[in-house]
Scaffold this motif. Structure first.
Motif, PDB file in Angstrom:
ATOM      1  N   LYS A  11       0.729  -0.831  -0.264  1.00 27.94           N
ATOM      2  CA  LYS A  11       0.364  -0.346   0.211  1.00 27.94           C
ATOM      3  C   LYS A  11       0.861   1.498  -0.359  1.00 27.94           C
ATOM      4  CE  LYS A  11      -1.907  -1.636   3.642  1.00 27.94           C
ATOM      5  NZ  LYS A  11      -2.792  -1.420   5.137  1.00 27.94           N
ATOM      6  N   ALA A  12       0.397   2.649  -0.483  1.00 28.21           N
ATOM      7  CA  ALA A  12       1.375   3.577  -1.133  1.00 28.21           C
ATOM      8  C   ALA A  12       1.153   3.916   0.668  1.00 28.21           C
ATOM      9  CB  ALA A  12       0.443   4.310  -1.417  1.00 28.21           C
ATOM     10  N   SER A  13       0.393   3.818   1.574  1.00 27.70           N
ATOM     11  CA  SER A  13       0.516   4.597   2.687  1.00 27.70           C
ATOM     12  C   SER A  13       1.642   3.796   3.761  1.00 27.70           C
ATOM     13  CB  SER A  13      -0.498   4.307   3.946  1.00 27.70           C
ATOM     14  OG  SER A  13      -1.118   3.256   3.334  1.00 27.70           O
ATOM     15  N   ASP A  14       2.428   2.601   3.280  1.00 27.67           N
ATOM     16  CA  ASP A  14       3.754   1.645   4.024  1.00 27.67           C
ATOM     17  C   ASP A  14       4.945   2.197   3.373  1.00 27.67           C
ATOM     18  OD1 ASP A  14       1.042   0.493   5.327  1.00 27.67           O
ATOM     19  OD2 ASP A  14       1.548  -1.719   3.871  1.00 27.67           O
ATOM     20  N   VAL A  15       4.782   3.365   1.901  1.00 28.36           N
ATOM     21  CA  VAL A  15       6.067   3.543   1.707  1.00 28.36           C
ATOM     22  C   VAL A  15       6.156   4.876   2.140  1.00 28.36           C
ATOM     23  CG1 VAL A  15       7.326   4.231  -0.502  1.00 28.36           C
ATOM     24  CG2 VAL A  15       5.790   1.689  -0.324  1.00 28.36           C
ATOM     25  N   TYR A  16       7.674   5.186   3.173  1.00 26.80           N
ATOM     26  CA  TYR A  16       7.781   6.587   2.780  1.00 26.80           C
ATOM     27  C   TYR A  16       9.271   6.598   2.480  1.00 26.80           C
ATOM     28  CZ  TYR A  16       9.618   5.160   7.237  1.00 26.80           C
ATOM     29  OH  TYR A  16      10.367   4.323   9.239  1.00 26.80           O
ATOM     30  N   ILE A  75       6.689  -0.638  -4.746  1.00 28.48           N
ATOM     31  CA  ILE A  75       7.455   0.813  -4.027  1.00 28.48           C
ATOM     32  C   ILE A  75       7.929   1.911  -4.562  1.00 28.48           C
ATOM     33  CG2 ILE A  75       9.517   0.644  -2.636  1.00 28.48           C
ATOM     34  CD1 ILE A  75       8.710  -2.453  -2.037  1.00 28.48           C
ATOM     35  N   GLY A  76       8.785   1.755  -6.242  1.00 25.77           N
ATOM     36  CA  GLY A  76       9.357   2.436  -6.751  1.00 25.77           C
ATOM     37  C   GLY A  76       8.388   3.164  -6.588  1.00 25.77           C
ATOM     38  N   ARG A  77       6.830   3.116  -7.588  1.00 24.49           N
ATOM     39  CA  ARG A  77       5.911   4.220  -8.038  1.00 24.49           C
ATOM     40  C   ARG A  77       5.967   4.832  -7.333  1.00 24.49           C
ATOM     41  NH1 ARG A  77       0.349   1.428  -9.751  1.00 24.49           N
ATOM     42  NH2 ARG A  77       2.815  -0.253 -10.863  1.00 24.49           N
ATOM     43  N   LEU A  82       6.710  10.404  -4.413  1.00 24.06           N
ATOM     44  CA  LEU A  82       7.071  10.740  -3.212  1.00 24.06           C
ATOM     45  C   LEU A  82       8.739  11.724  -3.136  1.00 24.06           C
ATOM     46  CD1 LEU A  82       6.085   8.131  -0.091  1.00 24.06           C
ATOM     47  CD2 LEU A  82       5.274  10.764  -0.888  1.00 24.06           C
ATOM     48  N   ALA A  83      10.004  11.676  -3.912  1.00 25.47           N
ATOM     49  CA  ALA A  83      10.835  11.659  -4.194  1.00 25.47           C
ATOM     50  C   ALA A  83      10.249  13.652  -4.933  1.00 25.47           C
ATOM     51  CB  ALA A  83      12.008  11.088  -4.621  1.00 25.47           C
ATOM     52  N   CYS A  84      10.263  13.147  -5.611  1.00 23.18           N
ATOM     53  CA  CYS A  84       9.608  14.089  -6.278  1.00 23.18           C
ATOM     54  C   CYS A  84       8.626  15.444  -6.044  1.00 23.18           C
ATOM     55  CB  CYS A  84       8.477  14.439  -7.891  1.00 23.18           C
ATOM     56  SG  CYS A  84       9.691  13.222  -9.686  1.00 23.18           S
ATOM     57  N   LEU A  85       7.921  15.389  -4.947  1.00 27.55           N
ATOM     58  CA  LEU A  85       6.983  15.710  -4.279  1.00 27.55           C
ATOM     59  C   LEU A  85       8.267  16.579  -3.052  1.00 27.55           C
ATOM     60  CD1 LEU A  85       3.898  13.921  -4.359  1.00 27.55           C
ATOM     61  CD2 LEU A  85       4.053  16.198  -5.075  1.00 27.55           C
ATOM     62  N   GLU A  86       8.440  15.736  -2.071  1.00 27.78           N
ATOM     63  CA  GLU A  86       9.322  16.332  -1.180  1.00 27.78           C
ATOM     64  C   GLU A  86      10.311  17.386  -1.408  1.00 27.78           C
ATOM     65  OE1 GLU A  86      10.895  13.778   1.927  1.00 27.78           O
ATOM     66  OE2 GLU A  86       8.737  12.419   1.389  1.00 27.78           O
ATOM     67  N   SER A  87      11.154  16.936  -3.065  1.00 26.31           N
ATOM     68  CA  SER A  87      12.529  17.778  -3.248  1.00 26.31           C
ATOM     69  C   SER A  87      12.071  19.133  -3.612  1.00 26.31           C
ATOM     70  CB  SER A  87      12.902  16.996  -4.906  1.00 26.31           C
ATOM     71  OG  SER A  87      11.615  17.723  -6.243  1.00 26.31           O
ATOM     72  N   ALA A  88      10.964  19.794  -4.057  1.00 23.63           N
ATOM     73  CA  ALA A  88      10.223  21.183  -4.059  1.00 23.63           C
ATOM     74  C   ALA A  88      10.082  21.999  -5.528  1.00 23.63           C
ATOM     75  CB  ALA A  88      10.376  21.810  -3.087  1.00 23.63           C
ATOM     76  N   LEU A  89      11.098  20.671  -6.568  1.00 25.59           N
ATOM     77  CA  LEU A  89      11.222  21.273  -7.302  1.00 25.59           C
ATOM     78  C   LEU A  89       9.933  20.715  -8.780  1.00 25.59           C
ATOM     79  CD1 LEU A  89      14.612  18.692  -7.980  1.00 25.59           C
ATOM     80  CD2 LEU A  89      14.228  21.239  -7.963  1.00 25.59           C
ATOM     81  N   ALA A 107       7.792   4.920 -12.947  1.00 22.61           N
ATOM     82  CA  ALA A 107       7.530   6.047 -13.048  1.00 22.61           C
ATOM     83  C   ALA A 107       6.561   6.606 -13.925  1.00 22.61           C
ATOM     84  CB  ALA A 107       9.114   6.337 -14.590  1.00 22.61           C
ATOM     85  N   GLU A 108       5.590   5.942 -14.499  1.00 20.78           N
ATOM     86  CA  GLU A 108       4.680   6.084 -15.866  1.00 20.78           C
ATOM     87  C   GLU A 108       4.005   6.554 -14.667  1.00 20.78           C
ATOM     88  OE1 GLU A 108       5.347   4.057 -19.960  1.00 20.78           O
ATOM     89  OE2 GLU A 108       4.440   3.066 -18.957  1.00 20.78           O
ATOM     90  N   GLU A 109       3.489   5.699 -13.771  1.00 20.96           N
ATOM     91  CA  GLU A 109       2.421   5.180 -13.146  1.00 20.96           C
ATOM     92  C   GLU A 109       2.828   6.725 -11.490  1.00 20.96           C
ATOM     93  OE1 GLU A 109       0.013   3.468 -11.785  1.00 20.96           O
ATOM     94  OE2 GLU A 109       0.540   2.733 -14.369  1.00 20.96           O
ATOM     95  N   ALA A 110       4.039   6.808 -11.898  1.00 20.69           N
ATOM     96  CA  ALA A 110       4.056   8.023 -10.459  1.00 20.69           C
ATOM     97  C   ALA A 110       3.661   9.715 -11.609  1.00 20.69           C
ATOM     98  CB  ALA A 110       5.595   8.186 -10.499  1.00 20.69           C
TER      99      ALA A 110
END
Length: 131
Positions: A11-16, A75-77, A82-89, A107-110
């Protein structure tokens, strides 16, 4: 029959992401590095570094590594997004081999989109922040 184990997607909520250090980034000021966590277990790493490219110039490029036993579980998606959102870019690029189907799908799913250019020898994709 194959020896490959099939695991259910997480689940998405289990990945951080947990901010980390130790990755040798080219740009130590703007680059970001995180451990990918599933519950309390480190299952990979993801980082954004700035790379030079004749087409894109100096641009933020994302790399991801998921431990083999955790691949194929979505997990990758989640980590990509998450990395893109947290990057502030506003834009983040990723480059991968054409044969790396799992990473391309993740990457497509993200939200990454393909970029076509005759100079690209690999698959190049871009994620853009929604305003």
């Amino acid at each position: 029959m194959t020896n490959k184990q099939i695991h259910d997607p997480v689940k998405a909520s289990d990945v951080y992401l947990k901010q980390g250090s130790g990755q040798n980034l080219h740009d130590h000021i703007r680059g970001k590095y995180w451990h990918i966590m599933l519950g309390n277990k480190r299952v990979g790493k993801i980082y954004i570094d700035f790379k030079e490219n004749e087409v894109l110039g100096n641009h933020p490029s994302l790399d991801i590594f998921i431990n083999k036993q955790f691949q194929g579980r979505h997990i990758g998606r989640y980590a990509y997004e998450l990395a893109c959102l947290e990057s502030a870019l506003d834009k983040v690029y990723m480059h991968t081999r054409k044969s790396n189907i799992g990473s391309i799908r993740a990457a497509e799913e993200a939200g990454f989109k393909h970029i076509e250019h005759p100079a690209f020898k690999q698959i190049v994709m871009v994620w853009e922040r929604k305003i």
